[in-house]
Design a protein around this motif. Structure first.
Motif, mmCIF file in Angstrom:
data_model
loop_
_atom_site.group_PDB
_atom_site.id
_atom_site.type_symbol
_atom_site.label_atom_id
_atom_site.label_comp_id
_atom_site.label_asym_id
_atom_site.label_seq_id
_atom_site.Cartn_x
_atom_site.Cartn_y
_atom_site.Cartn_z
ATOM 1 N N GLY A 1 0.837 -1.191 0.000
ATOM 2 C CA GLY A 1 0.000 0.000 0.000
ATOM 3 C C GLY A 1 0.871 1.238 0.000
ATOM 4 N N SER A 2 0.359 2.278 -0.635
ATOM 5 C CA SER A 2 1.083 3.556 -0.626
ATOM 6 C C SER A 2 1.074 4.124 0.783
ATOM 7 C CB SER A 2 0.420 4.534 -1.588
ATOM 8 O OG SER A 2 -0.870 4.894 -1.107
ATOM 9 N N ALA A 3 1.938 5.097 1.036
ATOM 10 C CA ALA A 3 1.976 5.756 2.347
ATOM 11 C C ALA A 3 0.616 6.355 2.668
ATOM 12 C CB ALA A 3 3.071 6.813 2.369
ATOM 13 N N ALA A 4 -0.047 6.953 1.667
ATOM 14 C CA ALA A 4 -1.367 7.562 1.899
ATOM 15 C C ALA A 4 -2.384 6.500 2.305
ATOM 16 C CB ALA A 4 -1.826 8.299 0.639
ATOM 17 N N PHE A 5 -2.383 5.352 1.626
ATOM 18 C CA PHE A 5 -3.270 4.238 1.959
ATOM 19 C C PHE A 5 -2.984 3.739 3.376
ATOM 20 C CE2 PHE A 5 -4.215 -0.222 2.329
ATOM 21 C CZ PHE A 5 -5.414 -0.415 1.640
ATOM 22 N N CYS A 6 -1.703 3.511 3.662
ATOM 23 C CA CYS A 6 -1.307 2.928 4.950
ATOM 24 C C CYS A 6 -1.565 3.863 6.126
ATOM 25 C CB CYS A 6 0.147 2.493 4.895
ATOM 26 S SG CYS A 6 0.405 1.086 3.776
ATOM 27 N N ASN A 7 -1.430 5.168 5.926
ATOM 28 C CA ASN A 7 -1.721 6.121 7.006
ATOM 29 C C ASN A 7 -3.176 6.025 7.435
ATOM 30 O OD1 ASN A 7 0.876 7.148 7.197
ATOM 31 N ND2 ASN A 7 0.497 8.786 5.721
ATOM 32 N N ILE A 8 -4.068 5.819 6.492
ATOM 33 C CA ILE A 8 -5.494 5.661 6.814
ATOM 34 C C ILE A 8 -5.738 4.279 7.416
ATOM 35 C CG2 ILE A 8 -7.816 5.543 5.818
ATOM 36 C CD1 ILE A 8 -6.749 7.653 3.745
ATOM 37 N N LEU A 9 -5.106 3.261 6.844
ATOM 38 C CA LEU A 9 -5.290 1.896 7.322
ATOM 39 C C LEU A 9 -4.957 1.759 8.810
ATOM 40 C CD1 LEU A 9 -5.764 -1.148 6.909
ATOM 41 C CD2 LEU A 9 -3.414 -1.296 6.050
ATOM 42 N N VAL A 10 -3.826 2.284 9.256
ATOM 43 C CA VAL A 10 -3.428 2.105 10.661
ATOM 44 C C VAL A 10 -4.328 2.870 11.628
ATOM 45 C CG1 VAL A 10 -1.029 1.517 10.162
ATOM 46 C CG2 VAL A 10 -1.623 3.885 10.585
ATOM 47 N N LYS A 11 -5.031 3.881 11.151
ATOM 48 C CA LYS A 11 -6.014 4.560 12.012
ATOM 49 C C LYS A 11 -7.177 3.629 12.332
ATOM 50 C CE LYS A 11 -5.893 8.664 9.573
ATOM 51 N NZ LYS A 11 -6.595 9.814 9.044
ATOM 52 N N HIS A 12 -7.505 2.759 11.390
ATOM 53 C CA HIS A 12 -8.631 1.830 11.563
ATOM 54 C C HIS A 12 -8.202 0.483 12.131
ATOM 55 C CE1 HIS A 12 -11.781 4.159 9.437
ATOM 56 N NE2 HIS A 12 -10.731 4.717 8.850
ATOM 57 N N GLN A 13 -7.003 0.025 11.789
ATOM 58 C CA GLN A 13 -6.504 -1.287 12.226
ATOM 59 C C GLN A 13 -5.098 -1.102 12.792
ATOM 60 O OE1 GLN A 13 -8.457 -4.275 11.508
ATOM 61 N NE2 GLN A 13 -7.079 -5.236 12.942
ATOM 62 N N PRO A 14 -5.007 -0.564 14.020
ATOM 63 C CA PRO A 14 -3.694 -0.211 14.566
ATOM 64 C C PRO A 14 -2.754 -1.388 14.822
ATOM 65 C CG PRO A 14 -5.443 0.237 16.160
ATOM 66 C CD PRO A 14 -6.105 -0.180 14.896
ATOM 67 N N ASP A 15 -3.256 -2.621 14.879
ATOM 68 C CA ASP A 15 -2.374 -3.760 15.157
ATOM 69 C C ASP A 15 -1.744 -4.349 13.897
ATOM 70 O OD1 ASP A 15 -4.683 -4.907 14.095
ATOM 71 O OD2 ASP A 15 -4.691 -6.598 15.496
ATOM 72 N N ILE A 16 -1.982 -3.743 12.752
ATOM 73 C CA ILE A 16 -1.417 -4.257 11.505
ATOM 74 C C ILE A 16 0.049 -3.846 11.384
ATOM 75 C CG2 ILE A 16 -1.905 -2.350 9.920
ATOM 76 C CD1 ILE A 16 -3.223 -4.699 8.172
ATOM 77 N N SER A 17 0.861 -4.704 10.777
ATOM 78 C CA SER A 17 2.283 -4.380 10.586
ATOM 79 C C SER A 17 2.496 -3.794 9.190
ATOM 80 C CB SER A 17 3.143 -5.646 10.711
ATOM 81 O OG SER A 17 3.088 -6.132 12.021
ATOM 82 N N LEU A 18 3.248 -2.716 9.150
ATOM 83 C CA LEU A 18 3.650 -2.109 7.887
ATOM 84 C C LEU A 18 5.166 -2.205 7.806
ATOM 85 C CD1 LEU A 18 1.407 1.085 7.954
ATOM 86 C CD2 LEU A 18 0.965 -1.081 6.782
ATOM 87 N N VAL A 19 5.661 -2.842 6.751
ATOM 88 C CA VAL A 19 7.089 -3.064 6.601
ATOM 89 C C VAL A 19 7.623 -2.108 5.537
ATOM 90 C CG1 VAL A 19 8.888 -4.770 6.146
ATOM 91 C CG2 VAL A 19 6.717 -5.489 7.204
#
Length: 196
Positions: free
Chosen positions: A70-88
């Motif tokens: 996911g792009s940084a823009a996608f991932c910034n929104i994703l972690v607001k909703h699913q904070p336990d997800i890992s972004l590598v």
């Protein structure tokens, strides 16, 4: 009732993937697995796009070997909703060595969720699987899925997830996450799922 959707691998209503070679640093002993691969904070997952790809506009995609980015823009929104997800952390380059235009991350949920509604969904071998479930046996792996219903109670607290015990490669997202992605003009494609 909460709504759920699936994300397409690539823009458009199809299952195309982004042809890319993926490199794990440090290297992993086994193939990447959504549930079982482990990452540390200093790990990287970089990709080199196939020479046929001249411009990568997607905010979300799946590579040839099965990783989701996911792009940084996608991932910034994703972690607001699913904070336990890992972004590598990742660095993407075109075949000629030029950096891709956006920053990307490997999206690693680290788990699958048993929220598939076996009763309402339509799939191959349904009567056999329902019989096994009625005898308190773990069902066989669900294949040949034609229509998916999500058991909202079992999906409680999950905003981005993959389904357990089923061959289905699309991530599932909540209506709230989809709405936030759309409001922020994130470049994605999706489809609807049933909910029970």
């Amino acid at each position: 009732m909460k709504e759920y959707f699936y994300l397409n691998y690539f823009l458009g209503d199809d299952d195309r993937i982004v042809d890319a070679s993926v490199k794990f640093d440090p290297a992993k002993d086994n193939y990447y697995d959504i549930e079982n691969t482990k990452f540390n904070s200093n790990d990287r997952v970089d990709f080199v796009l196939d020479k046929s790809i001249k411009y990568l506009s997607e905010d979300f995609f799946r590579t040839t070997s099965g990783e989701f980015f996911g792009s940084a823009a996608f991932c910034n929104i994703l972690v607001k909703h699913q904070p336990d997800i890992s972004l590598v952390s990742s660095q993407g380059v075109y075949y000629n060595g030029k950096l891709v235009e956006q920053d990307y991350f490997l999206i690693h949920p680290g788990k699958k969720v048993d929220a598939f509604d076996y009763e309402l969904s339509v799939y191959s071998g349904k009567s056999l699987i329902l019989s096994e479930l009625s005898r308190s046996k773990k069902p066989r792996l669900v294949k040949g899925v034609k229509k998916i219903f999500i058991n909202a109670e079992k999906a409680t607290g999950e905003e981005y997830f993959f389904l357990a015990n089923i061959i289905y490669f699309h991530p599932i997202i909540s209506g709230e996450l989809l709405s936030d992605l759309r409001e922020n003009s994130i470049n994605i494609s999706w489809g609807s799922l049933g909910v029970s």
